[in-house]
Write an enzyme that holds these catalytic residues in place. Structure first.
Site, PDB file in Angstrom:
ATOM      1  N   MET A  76      61.604  90.552  43.511  1.00 30.58           N
ATOM      2  CA  MET A  76      62.812  90.896  44.214  1.00 30.58           C
ATOM      3  C   MET A  76      62.432  91.673  45.470  1.00 30.58           C
ATOM      4  O   MET A  76      62.014  92.833  45.374  1.00 30.58           O
ATOM      5  CB  MET A  76      63.708  91.731  43.304  1.00 30.58           C
ATOM      6  N   PRO A  77      62.547  91.076  46.640  1.00 30.39           N
ATOM      7  CA  PRO A  77      62.232  91.798  47.869  1.00 30.39           C
ATOM      8  C   PRO A  77      63.254  92.891  48.165  1.00 30.39           C
ATOM      9  O   PRO A  77      64.450  92.739  47.906  1.00 30.39           O
ATOM     10  CB  PRO A  77      62.303  90.725  48.958  1.00 30.39           C
ATOM     11  N   TYR A  78      62.746  93.987  48.695  1.00 34.70           N
ATOM     12  CA  TYR A  78      63.576  95.100  49.143  1.00 34.70           C
ATOM     13  C   TYR A  78      63.152  95.398  50.575  1.00 34.70           C
ATOM     14  O   TYR A  78      61.987  95.683  50.826  1.00 34.70           O
ATOM     15  CB  TYR A  78      63.364  96.321  48.245  1.00 34.70           C
ATOM     16  N   HIS A 133      67.215  92.269  48.738  1.00 37.29           N
ATOM     17  CA  HIS A 133      68.069  93.422  49.038  1.00 37.29           C
ATOM     18  C   HIS A 133      67.676  94.011  50.387  1.00 37.29           C
ATOM     19  O   HIS A 133      66.490  94.189  50.663  1.00 37.29           O
ATOM     20  CB  HIS A 133      67.929  94.489  47.951  1.00 37.29           C
TER      21      HIS A 133
END
Length: 64
Positions: free
Chosen positions: A1-3, A41
């Site tokens: 999940m990239p942030y 995100h």
């Protein structure tokens, strides 16, 4: 999940500009890293201009 965290000075960044930043940053990780945009995100932090420095000096830009 990239942030992705984007920090900008609090110099009147509009909601439209923030939307463009979010869309562009998301598309970049989709294109480059092949990540799912639904799990990417993006957070934009607005930093008070007096808390920003450049070239060893406090940045006091065009704040109204």
């Amino acid at each position: 999940m990239p942030y992705i965290n984007i920090r900008v000075t609090d110099e009147e960044v509009t909601a439209e500009q923030k939307g463009q930043l979010i869309a562009g940053a998301t598309q970049l990780v989709v294109d480059v890293l092949k990540k799912n945009p639904q799990t990417t995100h993006v957070v934009i932090d607005e930093v008070p201009i007096e808390n920003w420095g450049v070239n060893g000096k406090q940045y006091l830009g065009a704040k109204k």
